[in-house]
Design an enzyme around this catalytic site. Structure first.
Site: not given
Length: 295
Positions: A12, A116, A252
């Protein structure tokens, strides 16, 4: 007992925009959009849903087996997982491909814009669900399209209960495919936006989906979440974060708590209570894998 986490490992690149996206984007000019954001703060973190969930499960003391693909540039990530006590036997290295990369920009209201690059994740379907007696619980989190479809089928055939949490991968699937995921899954977890999309594409209400599985969780950001279990809806209130620094990986961390609780035989509402606590802890730290939490 080990928990199988099907999903992505990614790097990331996280950027902070000190203004508001809404103040920079003119709704009437979206057809000729050309904007630039000054981002004074930038850092690179370990991320991806499978990596973040595995990190959270290790914080909670669980044995975890991520099923994911990385590129040759991802060996430092694999070593990090090993050092955390994660079973890395099923992390596949794909030659001639980068590890998945997410470029995430967050504004002052914690809105996010993400670009992404899937990289090795696109080949994750070549890494099948392992035949292991110790795996008793699993999750299908955002991954390559083919991997999500095939891993769900493989888990169902193996008799391993799993949570379907498609996250940002949900738009890849049509209504029939999403209905099939629901038929195979034991639990479903989405945020409120994803929940609306899931309902629109399948033609099913959340209540109808809940009748097809053991339970459904719909997260509501700082407001907590709604949980459907045994025909009843329970609203689990949110937990106020000590500080709001970075929302990246909060979902997450919540997923990890759900899996931890299910492995203990808890009700889904109790799992969500822990999820809200660990989510509040995560959001008070930067990156998806830098917080500390003890159940």
């Amino acid at each position: 007992m080990s928990i199988l986490v099907c999903g992505s490992l990614a790097f990331d690149t996280i950027m902070t925009f000190e203004g508001r996206f809404a103040e920079q984007i003119l709704p009437s000019q979206l057809h000729i959009l050309n904007v630039s954001f000054l981002v004074p703060a930038l850092r690179r973190e370990f991320g991806g849903c499978a990596g973040n969930i595995a990190y959270g499960l290790r914080q909670l003391g669980d044995d975890v087996v991520p099923l994911a693909a990385v590129g040759p540039d991802g060996q430092d990530y694999v070593e990090r997982m090993k050092n955390l006590g994660v079973d890395t036997a099923h992390l596949q290295t794909v030659k001639d491909s980068y590890t998945a990369q997410a470029m995430i920009m967050t504004d002052r209201d914690n809105n996010q814009i993400t670009a992404f690059h899937p990289g090795a994740m696109s080949m994750a379907h070549e890494n099948p669900v392992p035949a292991r007696d110790d795996i008793r619980l699993a999750i299908i989190s955002p991954d390559g399209r083919d991997a999500m479809l095939q891993h769900a089928e493989q888990l169902s055939k193996a008799g391993i209960p799993f949570m379907f949490d498609p996250g940002q991968g949900l738009p890849m699937f049509n209504g029939d495919e999403l209905k099939h995921f629901i038929e195979l899954a034991t639990w479903v977890s989405v945020n409120d936006y994803e929940g609306q999309m899931l309902c629109e594409r399948t033609g099913l209400t959340i209540e109808a989906i809940a009748q097809k599985v053991k339970g459904v969780v719909v997260t509501l950001a700082e407001h907590g979440c709604d949980v459907w279990e045994e025909g009843k809806k329970t609203t689990v209130p949110g937990v106020k974060a000590a500080e709001v620094l970075d929302p990246t990986g909060c979902g997450d961390a919540f997923r990890a708590a759900l899996l931890h609780g299910l492995a203990q035989g808890w009700t889904l509402a109790k799992c969500a209570e822990l999820g809200n606590r660990i989510g509040a802890t995560k959001i008070a730290s930067r990156g998806g894998q830098n917080y500390r939490f003890t159940a």
